[in-house]
Design an enzyme around this catalytic site. Structure first.
Site: not given
Length: 410
Positions: A82, A90-91, A95, A118, A123, A410
């Site tokens: 991810v 911040r766009q 999400t 990370s 999350y 992973f």
């Protein structure tokens, strides 16, 4: 936001991984690791944000089977890779990927999504809860002794190359996987992960080494490790960096640790990821010389709440109605009755009955593997008891004798 979010196609994979590489610091991934990731990737389960020809956001989802309390392997999406390009922060890219990804996971019929974060603060807003922890150890073997259980002297240890020992090590792993919640049941190809050994990941150490424990000709345990030689003047101060250690019985387990403690020219054993209830902490003579550090491990997201709670076993009979908040996956929100019998078999269904506990899906994710107590979450104000006695009974039912642990990333 003027980007295109779409499922990854196979020809786009290199550009997609390069976006991940840049987001995590820009240090090139080794060719060996890149090739391994390519073999393990599932493009149809990966998403990318594209700004023209440039990939600026990534999110993957491996097909996993995760051990849950009771030993069942439950289908789960292993969320990985991810990232959002620093030029596109911040766009709303993250999400939108989390929204699409959880919708996809639900459509695939997988009741759980899991990840290793990370940054832990990211999350929670998407419904993930920290469900396990991992321990980092640095043991001063010049000062610490081991208490060895009966039978240790009857265990033979012998060297093998990691490649030649892979089948035997995987057989041990397969027998242990159902015993600890949070352990991924190894899917085809994932046996390569524990023995992937690029020079760039050795931190100045030796190539990966492997030692097997045997009794009566049967492999009963294994350890893989790197050696990092060092000297302090004329005194050897080498380090044994443990990559993986597993055993089927206490004597084999202790024999492997005795081997590690006795390697010539070393005075430190380091472990980067061990379970918080690792038995070695009971074998050592002085735990204060083991520099125990605990951090968050696996994060769990209940994608289909009823199916997820019905898939695991429970430590005690329970019958409780929960009012669940879930703003990101609203199909989970509302009242659920969880019922489990004396054998742990459970059913979780919608109900109109009065709630006895109130909590969010984050807390259910944190408690799902049995390592985080509902009572502790209540003490932090994250779970509310609406009927006296409901919290204690539910907390006991959700608990596990064995602390959850994910042995590799992973």
């Amino acid at each position: 936001m003027n980007t295109d979010l779409r499922v990854l196609s196979a020809p786009e994979w290199d550009s997609w991984l390069s976006c991940v590489e840049l987001a995590f610091g820009g240090v090139p991934i080794s060719p060996e690791t890149r090739e391994m990731y390519a073999a393990l990737s599932e493009p149809r389960r990966a998403l990318g944000h594209w700004d023209g020809a440039e990939c600026v956001g990534t999110a993957g989802a491996h097909s996993f089977r995760l051990t849950v309390p009771g030993g069942a392997p439950v289908p789960a999406a292993g969320i990985s890779m991810v990232s959002v390009a620093s030029t596109h922060r911040r766009q709303g890219l993250l999400t939108s990927m989390m929204r699409r990804q959880l919708d996809d996971v639900r459509s695939w019929g997988e009741p759980l999504a899991v990840l290793m974060a990370s940054e832990p603060g990211i999350y929670g807003r998407f419904g993930y809860g920290a469900a396990s922890a991992e321990t980092k150890l640095r043991i001063d073997t010049s000062q610490v002794r081991l208490a060895l259980p009966p039978g240790t002297d009857g265990v033979r240890v012998r060297r093998s190359s990691p490649g030649e020992a892979l089948g035997a090590c995987e057989a041990v792993y397969a027998r242990l996987a159902p015993l600890r919640p949070g352990t991924p049941v190894r899917q085809p190809g994932w046996e390569r992960v524990p023995v992937n050994d690029p020079e760039s990941a050795r931190d100045g150490g030796s190539p990966l080494q492997c030692v097997l424990a045997e009794r009566d000709g049967e492999v009963t345990g294994y350890v893989t490790f790197h050696l990092r030689p060092a000297w302090e003047g004329a005194v050897p101060r080498g380090t044994v960096a443990v990559r993986d250690l597993a055993a089927l019985d206490p004597a084999s387990y202790a024999a492997l640790w005795r081997f590690l403690f006795g390697i010539d020219l070393t005075s430190v054993v380091e472990c980067g990821n061990r379970p918080v209830d690792d038995a070695v902490l009971r074998l050592v003579s002085d735990v204060r010389r083991c520099e125990v550090r605990v951090r968050d491990g696996l994060y769990v997201r209940l994608v289909e709440l009823g199916a997820a709670l019905g898939a695991r076993a429970y430590r005690a009979p329970v019958d409780v109605v929960m009012e669940v908040e879930d703003t990101f996956c609203p199909w989970n929100a509302g009242r659920w009755r969880l019922t489990a019998d004396a054998k742990g078999a459970a059913i979780c269904r919608r109900t109109d009955d009065e709630p006895e506990l109130a909590l969010s899906v984050n807390e259910l994710g944190a408690a799902y593997l049995g390592g985080v107590s509902l009572t502790t979450l209540a003490a932090a104000g994250m779970v509310r008891e609406l009927r006296e006695g409901a919290l204690a009974g539910a907390s006991l039912a959700f608990s596990s004798d064995t602390q959850p642990w994910c042995p590799h990333g992973f």
